[in-house]
Scaffold this active site. Structure first.
Site, PDB file in Angstrom:
ATOM      1  N   CYS A 148       0.834  -1.210   0.000  1.00 44.07           N
ATOM      2  CA  CYS A 148       0.000   0.000   0.000  1.00 44.07           C
ATOM      3  C   CYS A 148       0.866   1.257   0.000  1.00 44.07           C
ATOM      4  O   CYS A 148       1.423   1.644   1.046  1.00 44.07           O
ATOM      5  CB  CYS A 148      -0.924  -0.031   1.225  1.00 44.07           C
ATOM      6  N   CYS A 163      -0.108   4.011   2.443  1.00 44.55           N
ATOM      7  CA  CYS A 163       0.272   3.631   3.811  1.00 44.55           C
ATOM      8  C   CYS A 163       1.696   4.081   4.106  1.00 44.55           C
ATOM      9  O   CYS A 163       1.987   4.650   5.166  1.00 44.55           O
ATOM     10  CB  CYS A 163       0.186   2.118   3.995  1.00 44.55           C
TER      11      CYS A 163
END
Length: 293
Positions: free
Chosen positions: A37, A40
């Protein structure tokens, strides 16, 4: 992993002790993330900096959702990144998706009392976050993040990112206007060239036949140069870079004079979009060199 004593990883086995029990003494922010991700990873340093600014009055626990699927299920995590604030053993606040530092501090302040003096959000941090959103195809979120910041301080690097985001969102004229507003074009030459090239691909794709029609033409005649080139432009507009590069390189190899050298020019424009350090740009520039020489 951060070197800060206030930032640590937790697992299913340690969550209750490190998060729930600690939260009776001080708030614990839990960052649900995953290795794949990009947003993230962009959010992590922002959360770590905020945590450190509270000088021990806030803790940050990190949950790798790929490794700790049970915790994701336990707390109903549906998207990444998701950040949850725990206090007195209970989740009391949080957010999903990427947020700027100022918004995160605003969420935390009611639960931690007066927030420490916030340092002005650096342009580089905002650019990193916005770039990660664009890499994930989240153009609308990037626009929502960039527009307020640019309204206060129209930095060239942020204007280029906003132009890319608007283009990806289908606002092609607005994207062109934003890119035209970049002041120091020479200092941002490579990034600006890439943004303009992608905008050009999007504009060209508007007039192209549907993907299905082009694919059908190529099934009937794999050497249909026009269909190959048009499908590559459609792929480029949708950021399917490897498919487009394969098609353009094959077209250049068998029909390099097509449309006055369009395959070669388009390949060079794709390299601009990707940037010189991108693995695909390096790989296909080498392949192009081998064909040429």
């Amino acid at each position: 992993m951060s070197s800060s004593p206030h930032v640590f990883d937790v697992t299913e086995a340690t969550f209750d002790r490190y998060v729930l029990e600690n939260s009776f003494h001080k708030p614990v922010l839990v960052d649900f993330w995953a290795e794949w991700c990009a947003p993230c990873k962009a959010l992590m340093p922002v959360l770590a900096a905020i945590t450190d600014s509270y000088a021990g009055e806030l803790l940050l626990a990190k949950v790798d959702c790929d490794q700790q699927a049970g915790l994701s299920e336990r707390f109903g995590i549906r998207s990444l990144p998701t950040v949850v604030l725990f206090k007195d053993g209970q989740p009391v606040d949080g957010f999903a998706g990427i947020q700027p530092e100022s918004a995160i501090r605003a969420i935390l302040e009611p639960h931690l009392g007066a927030a420490p003096e916030a340092v002005a959000e650096p342009e580089a941090d905002l650019a990193t976050v916005a770039g990660a959103l664009l890499d994930e195809g989240q153009a609308a979120q990037a626009i929502a993040l960039l527009q307020p910041a640019i309204g206060e301080q129209p930095e060239d690097a942020l204007l280029i990112l906003l132009g890319r985001a608007l283009a990806m969102d289908g606002q092609l004229d607005a994207a062109g206007q934003v890119l035209d507003a970049v002041k120091d074009k020479e200092a941002h030459k490579a990034a600006l060239a890439g943004a303009r090239a992608h905008l050009a691909f999007l504009r060209q794709a508007v007039g192209m036949p549907p993907r299905g029609e082009l694919e059908q033409r190529l099934k009937q005649n794999a050497d249909d140069s026009e269909a190959t080139c048009q499908l590559a432009i459609v792929d480029l507009s949708q950021q399917r870079y490897e498919q487009a590069l394969d098609a353009l390189l094959g077209l250049f190899q068998r029909d390099r004079g097509y449309a006055d050298g369009s395959p070669h020019r388009t390949l060079l424009e794709v390299f601009n979009v990707l940037g010189s350090e991108h693995p695909l740009a390096i790989q296909y520039r080498r392949k192009l060199y081998q064909i040429l020489y």
